[in-house]
Design an enzyme around this catalytic site. Structure first.
Site: not given
Ligand code: 13P
Ligand code: MG
Ligand code: MG
Ligand code: MG
Ligand code: MG
Ligand code: 13P
Length: 360
Positions: A11, A226, A229
């Site tokens: 991401d 962390y 995840k």
């Molecule tokens: P992502 O792990 O897909 O970036 O999403 C994080 C998030 O905080 C969604 O509310």
């Molecule tokens: Mg994201």
């Molecule tokens: Mg994501």
């Molecule tokens: Mg995520």
């Molecule tokens: Mg992510």
């Protein structure tokens, strides 16, 4: 000569918020892999689920190859430059290091790779999920490779009848253990049921041949915080001694609850969706999974076929939406919200500090 399939994902900025990948980033990834990967890759496909870019690559270099990992890293870096210019949300969020050090593992991106002898016909599914964690694959992998009520091949296909081996990673202590099934089914389930701590890294045939591999990796060492995840990928080889394509997809017809969703801090149903519908927006979710099918032909990726586009998953989608409605009504209460020690966000220390004189 063996072929290696590498799926590397990151991401590097959401459009808008955490909901999808901006088309310019996909074009840049396509261009970079096409140019710099020319002498390195047999083939590649750039794809996405939610706000995660997935690079699907075939090559002859084996797993953990420095050149391949570097290529992925540089691709994500050049996409990050665009993400910064467009001020996308969380630009570069999964690139946790400034310098590439030989292997992309532990640097933020997720990695699933397998090396094998390409069979006379080689059907493969790449599952990609957003707004959840690697443990999300535990239940479906158990069903695919160990549950005869899901996979009839375990009963009636002589090539599958002896069962499979599951390699399980302890994400906290970074140890792994392998279970041979069906003999050790009950031992396996003691661990798979605790999906926030134990996750299936790989599944093998009893003869040692690789059947499935996930992007599960240890989380404690990454950036000292962390961050392990994260939105996982899973590669599953199919047919001829392995689950049929339909057996590999079947577990997703009953949406199970996974950790993730809003702020990585809630349980929600994982919805199987087409690529087109893989943009999580309701409460930043619910978590979703796409399944892209490929036939390998001399290392070329013939596909993808968008497997969850099938109308036969409409009822699973409907059921997931009903579960989502129900869970959302619980608001900030467990078990919708994750237990304290599993949330990506918490205000507990600050609130405790403020109240410390009133607690007695
Ligand atoms: P992502 O792990 O897909 O970036 O999403 C994080 C998030 O905080 C969604 O509310
Ligand atoms: Mg994201
Ligand atoms: Mg994501
Ligand atoms: Mg995520
Ligand atoms: Mg992510
Ligand atoms: P076909 O007869 O269409 O090849 O299907 C065989 C099979 O394995 C279905 O799961």
């Amino acid at each position: 000569e063996k072929i290696t399939l590498s799926v590397i994902k990151a991401d590097i900025g959401g459009f808008v918020g955490h909901s999808s990948v901006h088309p310019e980033l996909l074009q840049e990834a396509e261009k970079t892999l096409g140019q710099r990967g020319q002498d390195l890759l047999e083939d590649f496909k750039v794809t996405c689920v939610g706000d995660d870019i997935n690079l699907v690559m075939t090559h002859r270099k084996g797993i953990d190859n420095e050149q391949i990992h570097k290529l992925a890293w540089e691709t994500f870096l050049s996409c990050t430059r665009i993400a910064r210019r467009l001020k996308l949300y969380g630009a570069g969020q999964d690139l946790l290091s400034d310098a590439f050090s030989g292997n992309i593992k532990g640097m933020g991106p997720g990695v699933a790779e397998m090396e094998f002898e390409e069979r006379p016909s080689e059907p493969i599914i790449v599952f990609m999920a957003d707004k959840t964690e690697p443990g999300a694959w535990n239940l479906p992998l158990y069903k695919m490779f160990a549950d005869p009520f899901n996979t009839i091949g375990l009963v009636i296909d002589p090539k599958m009848h002896e069962g499979f081996k599951f390699e399980v990673l302890d994400l906290i202590e970074n140890k792994k253990v392998t279970f041979s099934c069906p003999e050790e089914l009950y031992d396996l389930l003691v661990f798979l049921g605790a999906a926030n701590r134990y996750a299936v890294k790989a599944v093998y045939r009893k003869n040692g041949e690789i059947a499935a591999v996930s992007s599960t990796q240890r989380m404690n060492l990454m950036a000292g915080r962390y961050v392990g995840k994260d939105d996982p990928v899973l590669i599953v080889r199919c047919q001829n001694g392995l689950p049929a394509v339909g057996e590999a997809l079947e577990p997703f017809s009953n949406p199970h609850l996974v950790a993730g969703w809003m702020r990585g801090s809630h349980f929600g149903p994982i919805i199987p969706v087409s690529q087109k519908e893989s943009t999580p927006t309701r409460f930043d979710g619910p978590p979703r999974v796409i399944a892209l099918g490929f036939q390998l032909a001399e290392g070329k990726l013939i596909g993808p076929q968008d497997l969850f586009a099938d109308v036969a998953y409409d009822r699973a989608r409907q059921k997931a939406l009903e579960i989502a409605d129900y869970l959302r009504q619980l608001g900030p209460f467990e078990p919708h919200r994750l237990p304290l020690d599993e949330m990506e966000y918490t205000s507990m220390p600050q609130v405790m500090e403020k109240l410390k004189d009133r607690f007695n």
